[in-house]
Design a protein around this motif. Structure first.
Motif, PDB file in Angstrom:
ATOM      1  N   PRO A  73      25.573  15.052  35.166  1.00  0.00           N
ATOM      2  CA  PRO A  73      25.916  15.355  36.559  1.00  0.00           C
ATOM      3  C   PRO A  73      25.742  14.160  37.490  1.00  0.00           C
ATOM      4  CG  PRO A  73      23.914  16.528  35.888  1.00  0.00           C
ATOM      5  CD  PRO A  73      24.519  15.971  34.656  1.00  0.00           C
ATOM      6  N   ALA A  74      24.803  13.268  37.180  1.00  0.00           N
ATOM      7  CA  ALA A  74      24.649  12.056  37.999  1.00  0.00           C
ATOM      8  C   ALA A  74      25.922  11.224  37.954  1.00  0.00           C
ATOM      9  CB  ALA A  74      23.461  11.235  37.505  1.00  0.00           C
ATOM     10  N   ILE A  75      26.499  11.092  36.767  1.00  0.00           N
ATOM     11  CA  ILE A  75      27.759  10.357  36.610  1.00  0.00           C
ATOM     12  C   ILE A  75      28.885  11.068  37.343  1.00  0.00           C
ATOM     13  CG2 ILE A  75      29.536   9.754  34.919  1.00  0.00           C
ATOM     14  CD1 ILE A  75      27.237   9.089  32.972  1.00  0.00           C
ATOM     15  N   LEU A  76      28.967  12.393  37.168  1.00  0.00           N
ATOM     16  CA  LEU A  76      30.026  13.163  37.819  1.00  0.00           C
ATOM     17  C   LEU A  76      29.978  13.004  39.336  1.00  0.00           C
ATOM     18  CD1 LEU A  76      32.284  15.304  37.861  1.00  0.00           C
ATOM     19  CD2 LEU A  76      30.478  17.055  37.865  1.00  0.00           C
ATOM     20  N   PHE A  77      28.810  13.218  39.934  1.00  0.00           N
ATOM     21  CA  PHE A  77      28.715  13.143  41.395  1.00  0.00           C
ATOM     22  C   PHE A  77      28.878  11.706  41.896  1.00  0.00           C
ATOM     23  CE2 PHE A  77      26.208  17.185  40.759  1.00  0.00           C
ATOM     24  CZ  PHE A  77      27.177  18.003  41.309  1.00  0.00           C
ATOM     25  N   SER A  78      28.514  10.720  41.080  1.00  0.00           N
ATOM     26  CA  SER A  78      28.741   9.325  41.460  1.00  0.00           C
ATOM     27  C   SER A  78      30.238   9.027  41.535  1.00  0.00           C
ATOM     28  CB  SER A  78      28.074   8.383  40.454  1.00  0.00           C
ATOM     29  OG  SER A  78      26.674   8.501  40.490  1.00  0.00           O
ATOM     30  N   ILE A  79      30.987   9.532  40.572  1.00  0.00           N
ATOM     31  CA  ILE A  79      32.441   9.324  40.588  1.00  0.00           C
ATOM     32  C   ILE A  79      33.070  10.015  41.795  1.00  0.00           C
ATOM     33  CG2 ILE A  79      34.600   9.761  39.342  1.00  0.00           C
ATOM     34  CD1 ILE A  79      32.933   9.642  36.741  1.00  0.00           C
ATOM     35  N   ILE A  80      32.624  11.255  42.065  1.00  0.00           N
ATOM     36  CA  ILE A  80      33.172  11.983  43.218  1.00  0.00           C
ATOM     37  C   ILE A  80      32.813  11.275  44.516  1.00  0.00           C
ATOM     38  CG2 ILE A  80      33.186  14.164  44.473  1.00  0.00           C
ATOM     39  CD1 ILE A  80      32.560  15.584  41.850  1.00  0.00           C
ATOM     40  N   TYR A 140      22.088  26.393  28.111  1.00  0.00           N
ATOM     41  CA  TYR A 140      21.073  25.470  28.622  1.00  0.00           C
ATOM     42  C   TYR A 140      21.678  24.099  28.913  1.00  0.00           C
ATOM     43  CZ  TYR A 140      16.395  23.349  28.837  1.00  0.00           C
ATOM     44  OH  TYR A 140      15.259  22.704  29.241  1.00  0.00           O
ATOM     45  N   ARG A 141      22.720  23.743  28.151  1.00  0.00           N
ATOM     46  CA  ARG A 141      23.364  22.437  28.295  1.00  0.00           C
ATOM     47  C   ARG A 141      24.762  22.528  28.916  1.00  0.00           C
ATOM     48  NH1 ARG A 141      19.866  22.686  24.342  1.00  0.00           N
ATOM     49  NH2 ARG A 141      18.751  20.822  23.641  1.00  0.00           N
ATOM     50  N   ALA A 142      25.153  23.711  29.325  1.00  0.00           N
ATOM     51  CA  ALA A 142      26.535  23.934  29.766  1.00  0.00           C
ATOM     52  C   ALA A 142      26.907  23.067  30.960  1.00  0.00           C
ATOM     53  CB  ALA A 142      26.731  25.411  30.105  1.00  0.00           C
ATOM     54  N   PHE A 143      26.012  22.928  31.927  1.00  0.00           N
ATOM     55  CA  PHE A 143      26.350  22.155  33.117  1.00  0.00           C
ATOM     56  C   PHE A 143      26.558  20.684  32.771  1.00  0.00           C
ATOM     57  CE2 PHE A 143      25.051  20.051  37.229  1.00  0.00           C
ATOM     58  CZ  PHE A 143      26.233  20.335  37.880  1.00  0.00           C
ATOM     59  N   SER A 144      25.745  20.149  31.863  1.00  0.00           N
ATOM     60  CA  SER A 144      25.918  18.761  31.431  1.00  0.00           C
ATOM     61  C   SER A 144      27.247  18.582  30.707  1.00  0.00           C
ATOM     62  CB  SER A 144      24.766  18.329  30.525  1.00  0.00           C
ATOM     63  OG  SER A 144      23.579  18.178  31.260  1.00  0.00           O
ATOM     64  N   LEU A 145      27.570  19.521  29.817  1.00  0.00           N
ATOM     65  CA  LEU A 145      28.837  19.440  29.086  1.00  0.00           C
ATOM     66  C   LEU A 145      30.022  19.518  30.041  1.00  0.00           C
ATOM     67  CD1 LEU A 145      27.922  21.786  26.094  1.00  0.00           C
ATOM     68  CD2 LEU A 145      28.333  19.325  25.952  1.00  0.00           C
ATOM     69  N   LEU A 146      29.965  20.455  30.979  1.00  0.00           N
ATOM     70  CA  LEU A 146      31.032  20.584  31.974  1.00  0.00           C
ATOM     71  C   LEU A 146      31.152  19.321  32.811  1.00  0.00           C
ATOM     72  CD1 LEU A 146      33.154  22.336  33.403  1.00  0.00           C
ATOM     73  CD2 LEU A 146      31.315  23.210  34.868  1.00  0.00           C
ATOM     74  N   SER A 147      30.015  18.748  33.190  1.00  0.00           N
ATOM     75  CA  SER A 147      30.025  17.510  33.973  1.00  0.00           C
ATOM     76  C   SER A 147      30.698  16.388  33.204  1.00  0.00           C
ATOM     77  CB  SER A 147      28.588  17.107  34.334  1.00  0.00           C
ATOM     78  OG  SER A 147      27.977  18.062  35.165  1.00  0.00           O
ATOM     79  N   GLY A 148      30.437  16.330  31.901  1.00  0.00           N
ATOM     80  CA  GLY A 148      31.057  15.297  31.080  1.00  0.00           C
ATOM     81  C   GLY A 148      32.561  15.426  31.037  1.00  0.00           C
ATOM     82  N   PHE A 149      33.060  16.633  30.839  1.00  0.00           N
ATOM     83  CA  PHE A 149      34.516  16.850  30.788  1.00  0.00           C
ATOM     84  C   PHE A 149      35.170  16.575  32.143  1.00  0.00           C
ATOM     85  CE2 PHE A 149      33.445  19.595  27.054  1.00  0.00           C
ATOM     86  CZ  PHE A 149      34.191  18.893  26.125  1.00  0.00           C
TER      87      PHE A 149
END
Length: 403
Positions: free
Chosen positions: A64-71, A11-20
């Motif tokens: 994911p908001a942070i991840l896509f902002s960085i990208i 349930y939280r995997a995408f958030s965890l992956l986004s963080g890494f």
């Protein structure tokens, strides 16, 4: 009940992956301008950041908001330097995904737009500059406007203890420094944030126009939105998407300190204080109830209820109803029914949950609901930047036990 069918980790995997992934990209960005020491430093700053760790383990969209902002930043930076046209739709995509993940990424989109204006008018003629700005930013701007009109404008805000604008900014600055909540006065926190920010911006300005983006991402864009919108409800986490860009600038500042022989002991002390402060907060989080001991609460209700069918209601249908629906799937042998509080007067309930976001909240020992007496049975505290404490009441209960 549908939510309870998902595995807790998945349930939280995408958030965890986004963080890494965000950590890796932050290191890449810092390495590009500041070298290995800056990359190492930003990895430590973001990797040990208490708020980033907490919200990267929640399925709420911040990670994911942070991840896509960085990208999106990396993509626009590459387009500005190379002018490869395939980067433009990639920028549109990542900027849109950032917005869809969480609307607070509007700060970063404003910062990217401001940087484009600054760069294009500084390096090109007026007509070419306008064309480049429209090409890159028109589509994300339209997406942001449509999201605001049809989704955000009518949305009910909630999910945390309401803060004043000053309180939210103060908490954001304190958490940026790595200090445990409530430890630093606002003035000292502001000083500890602004000094490395200004120093780092000055250092980046020597090599790149990117300093203008960081200035807007870490400071001016959030200030502009708050000044224009004057929101009635705001939380520090609405500034969370700006944290990684502040850490990049701070990493440049600290890396320059490391390069000076006398600065290395200072660098080590600063990093140790930051890491220890965040570890202290994380230890308190995990030992003090984390986001809330909802599963333990339902296990307690189950253990104290001999019947297979258990009825539960609460003081907030949306918050507590979702939690009961999710965690009841992990209670074998019991059918836990959540009674909507609007139907309570018709059906009644064996258990009543009162929740509070305030960790200092003192619950009443008795409640009288529709003429029925409920006694406080157990308290399940939370200790985190998000979550609630639960106060469990039952008809004609016995003594109170605090967990």
């Amino acid at each position: 009940a549908l939510l309870g069918s998902f595995d807790f980790i998945l349930y939280r995997a995408f958030s965890l992956l986004s963080g890494f992934l965000s950590l890796a990209l932050l290191a890449l960005v810092a390495f590009k301008r500041g070298g290995l020491v800056a990359a190492f430093t930003v990895t430590l700053l973001a990797g040990f950041s208490y708020p980033l760790i907490i919200y990267s383990s929640e399925a709420r969209g911040y990670a994911p908001a942070i991840l896509f902002s960085i990208i999106a930043f990396i993509t626009l930076s590459a387009y500005i330097s190379k002018r490869d046209l395939y980067l433009v739709p990639l920028f549109w995509l990542t900027a849109t995904l950032a917005l869809l993940s969480h609307m607070s990424t509007i700060y970063i989109l404003i910062a990217l737009g401001a940087w484009s204006v600054f760069y294009e008018f500084g390096h090109n003629g007026k007509k070419e500059a306008v064309g480049e700005i429209i090409k890159c930013h028109l589509l994300p701007s339209v997406v942001a406007l449509l999201l605001y009109i049809f989704y955000v404008r009518g949305m009910s805000l909630g999910g945390g203890a309401e803060e004043t604008i000053f309180g939210a900014i103060k908490n954001a600055m304190i958490l940026l420094t790595g200090s445990p909540e409530g430890l630093l006065p606002a003035g000292l926190a502001a000083l500890l944030v602004l000094v490395p920010l200004i120093t780092g911006l000055f250092l980046i300005r020597r090599e790149s126009s990117e300093w203008f983006f960081y200035l807007w991402a870490a400071l001016l864009a959030p200030a502009l939105i708050v000044a224009v919108m004057r929101p009635e409800i705001i939380y520090f986490r609405y500034f969370l998407v700006c944290f990684p860009f502040f850490y990049i600038v701070t990493a440049h500042c600290l890396a320059s300190l490391w390069k000076k022989r006398y600065g290395r002991p200072i660098y080590i002390i600063i990093m140790l204080l930051f890491i220890v402060g965040n570890l202290y907060s994380l230890n308190g989080f995990f030992t003090g109830g984390a986001r809330g001991r909802y599963l333990d609460g339902l296990k307690y209700i189950s253990a104290k209820s001999p019947e297979r069918d258990i009825s539960v209601t609460s003081d907030h249908n949306f918050r507590n109803g979702l939690l009961v629906s999710f965690y009841s799937a992990y209670i074998p042998g019991k059918d836990i029914e959540y009674i909507d509080s609007d139907d309570f007067h018709l059906k009644g309930s064996e258990w009543y949950i009162r929740h509070s976001l305030d960790r200092e909240y003192k619950a009443q020992e008795r409640l009288y609901l529709n003429g029925i007496e409920y006694n406080l049975k157990s308290i399940f505290q939370h200790r985190g930047l998000s979550g609630y404490s639960w106060f469990l009441y039952r008809k004609n209960g016995l003594e109170v036990r605090v967990n």
